[in-house]
Scaffold this active site. Structure first.
Site, short mmCIF file in Angstrom:
data_model
loop_
_atom_site.label_atom_id
_atom_site.label_comp_id
_atom_site.label_asym_id
_atom_site.label_seq_id
_atom_site.Cartn_x
_atom_site.Cartn_y
_atom_site.Cartn_z
N ASN A 70 -46.71 -73.30 -50.50
CA ASN A 70 -47.77 -73.99 -51.23
C ASN A 70 -47.96 -75.41 -50.70
OD1 ASN A 70 -49.54 -75.08 -53.07
ND2 ASN A 70 -48.57 -74.14 -54.85
N ASP A 71 -47.00 -76.28 -50.98
CA ASP A 71 -47.18 -77.69 -50.61
C ASP A 71 -47.33 -77.90 -49.10
OD1 ASP A 71 -46.95 -78.33 -53.30
OD2 ASP A 71 -44.77 -78.42 -53.17
N VAL A 72 -46.68 -77.04 -48.29
CA VAL A 72 -46.72 -77.23 -46.84
C VAL A 72 -48.05 -76.83 -46.24
CG1 VAL A 72 -44.22 -77.00 -46.57
CG2 VAL A 72 -45.66 -74.98 -46.33
#
Lengths: 101, 472
Positions: free
Chosen positions: B397-399
């Protein structure tokens, strides 16, 4: 202050070793591929279990009636051994998976 | 026979094996042998310590053997039982125990100094040794409780967002100052009661907890690496106390390598170590982009997704922690195989901080027999993504959050990401629309190029595999 100065001069060789070992540690680890970050961290973690040697020395230097030292020393050895044995075993398990089939 | 020269030689060999072992651990081909070398070095170090001639004491070998046997049994069992997905927690807890060992021995040493201090004896431990022992206890204590808390967070026993302390930086600085003041006070007045040592230890144990509490989300790997370095430093300090070169060099090597690794991880996230420690990520309330109410994420069926991939030339999978949780790595490999049988090139894009530990994804995929050369690092991934038809994001997600590039208000602004939007299509495999571990909304989900395939990552991948198979 005087005490610290004498500590410095008395342990000069050790301080040299310390400085060189720090430099060596930096140089050894630089440029590691990301693939190996986890196994490397785990392997290094196992090596940090070297503190167990201190626990062994502590027990060996204790008298056989010094139950506090014996008890805590044994606890220290157990903790340190888990770190060392578990650490190396887990690292080995990770690295086994990298073997080329 | 005088054992001293043999002991010295043994320690020297041990140190050399540590150095060679670490060196070999940093290259894929030799890594396994490196670990074994280091283990042999440790074995030699321990054996030599057992026969080392001492001036005092009763040896008490029985206790040592019991300790070694119990510890080795527990360690082996834990190492064999742990699932590959839980590896970061395992390393963290092992590390904590090493720290605890340092605390126990430095406490006992300090206790030993006490009698001479209180008697004002001339043979009392010098200030240098006293200071080193107190520092070993302090650093070991922080590594101990810090690692335990990191374990609790990664294992999901402690909820990042619920367990917080107010003004963490202030609290931490205060505790740190208290510890330093306590150590200085005990050094200047060594005849003060042993109670002082216990107070310093208590505060250090609390500090380990408060040090890790504000750190959360994607920063967990960084803190484990840092705590690993702490344990190394504690071991080295104990080495000075015992005048033992194996402990000193071994500990310092770990301290230095852990620090380098920590810095490399921070660089991968384009943040400073200070920033990570202060904890802007999981802790602070983010002013980052919130999903607007009218934004709608578009769904895709497994069938459509399979068609999209089956007729693509280049497919890239982006694994994240979600893949680890769903144990989906084997199915991912299966999907890769069926696609390749149909002439589609499949690769994996590995972000340096994907998962909860650097290299976490590589380990998992290697476990599933994915070949080395299919794993791309950040730079390779981003150049490949430009010519990619379909990107499948499996539990990451964040990456892949584009806010890191274009939203200065986002807490992850500036972190290098995988530019999945350079590809033609992206498909996100996700349970629900909940934001990721770091709690940041991801505009990628609402992007016109993106489709969502809801469900458990493993189940979704299995569906994709069977759909691609039926397409033939």
């Amino acid at each position: 202050m005087e005490a610290l100065v004498s500590f410095f001069t008395e342990n000069l060789t050790m301080i040299y070793v310390l400085v060189l070992a720090i430099y060596l540690g930096f140089e050894l680890i630089a440029n590691v591929p990301t693939v190996l970050h986890t196994p490397l961290m785990s392997g290094a973690n196992a090596i940090s279990g070297v503190v167990i040697i201190g626990a062994i020395l502590l027990i060996r230097q204790a008298e056989s009636t010094d139950y506090l030292a014996l008890g805590l020393g044994t606890l220290g050895i157990i903790l340190g051994t888990i770190n060392v044995v578990g650490g190396h075993a887990v690292t080995n398990r990770m690295l086994e998976m990298f073997k080329k089939k | 026979m005088d054992l001293k020269p043999l002991v010295d030689l043994g320690y020297l060999v041990g140190v050399i094996l540590f150095i060679l072992g670490l060196k070999r651990l940093s290259t894929p081909k030799t890594a396994r042998g490196g670990n074994i070398l280091a283990a042999v070095g440790m074995g030699i170090g321990i054996i030599v310590t057992l026969i080392l001639p001492l001036e005092k004491g009763d040896n008490n070998y029985l206790f040592i053997l019991i300790g070694l046997a119990v510890g080795a049994g527990i360690g082996l069992l834990a190492a064999q039982r742990v699932a590959m997905t839980d590896m970061p927690q395992m390393v963290s807890i092992f590390n904590g125990l090493g720290g605890a060992c340092a605390v126990v021995i430095s406490m006992m040493e300090l206790n030993g100094y006490q009698t001479a201090f209180e008697a004002g004896s001339e043979n009392a431990a010098g200030m240098g040794v006293h200071a080193t022992t107190l520092l070993a206890m302090f650093v070991g204590a922080v590594a101990f409780t810090g690692s335990l808390l990191a374990y609790g967070k990664l294992q999901g026993l402690i909820n990042d967002r619920k367990v917080k302390i107010p003004a963490p930086t202030f609290v931490n600085m205060t505790l740190l100052l208290l510890i330093i003041a306590g150590i200085v006070y005990k050094l200047v007045f060594p005849s003060n009661p042993f109670f002082w040592v216990l107070i310093i230890m208590g505060i250090a144990l609390i500090y380990g907890v408060t040090f890790v509490i504000p750190i959360g989300g994607a920063d967990m790997p960084v803190v484990i690496s840092l705590l690993n370095a702490f344990t190394g430093v504690a071991a080295a300090l104990a080495g000075i106390v015992y005048d033992n070169n194996v402990m000193l060099v071994g500990g310092i090597l770990v301290g230095a390598s852990g620090t380098i690794l920590t810095v490399q991880m921070c660089e991968a996230m384009n943040r400073s170590l200070w920033n990570v420690i202060v904890g802007g990520f999981g802790g602070a309330s983010s002013s980052g982009a919130k999903g607007d109410g009218d934004q709608v994420a578009r769904e895709i069926t497994a069938n459509d997704a399979a068609i999209l991939m089956r007729y693509a030339t280049q497919v890239v999978m982006v694994p994240g922690y979600g893949m680890a949780v769903a144990q989906a790595q084997k199915v991912a490999h299966e999907l890769e195989k069926v696609l390749e049988e149909n002439g589609v090139s499949v690769k994996y894009a590995i972000h340096p901080v994907a998962g909860r530990m650097p290299g976490h994804m590589n380990v998992l995929l290697a476990e599933a027999d994915v070949s080395y050369d299919k794993l791309m690092d950040l730079d390779d991934s981003n150049s490949t993504l430009k010519d990619t038809d379909v990107v499948i994001i499996v539990g990451a997600n964040d990456v892949v959050n584009p806010s890191a590039k274009d939203d200065p208000g986002s807490p992850i602004y500036g972190m290098p990401i995988l530019d999945v939007l350079d590809a033609t299509n992206t498909i996100v495999l996700k349970r629900s629309m909940k934001p990721g571990y770091a709690g940041i909304q991801n505009p990628l989900f609402f992007h016109e190029k993106n489709r969502m395939l809801f469900g458990d990552a493993k189940a979704s991948l299995e569906k994709l595999v069977s759909e691609v198979k039926t397409l033939g």
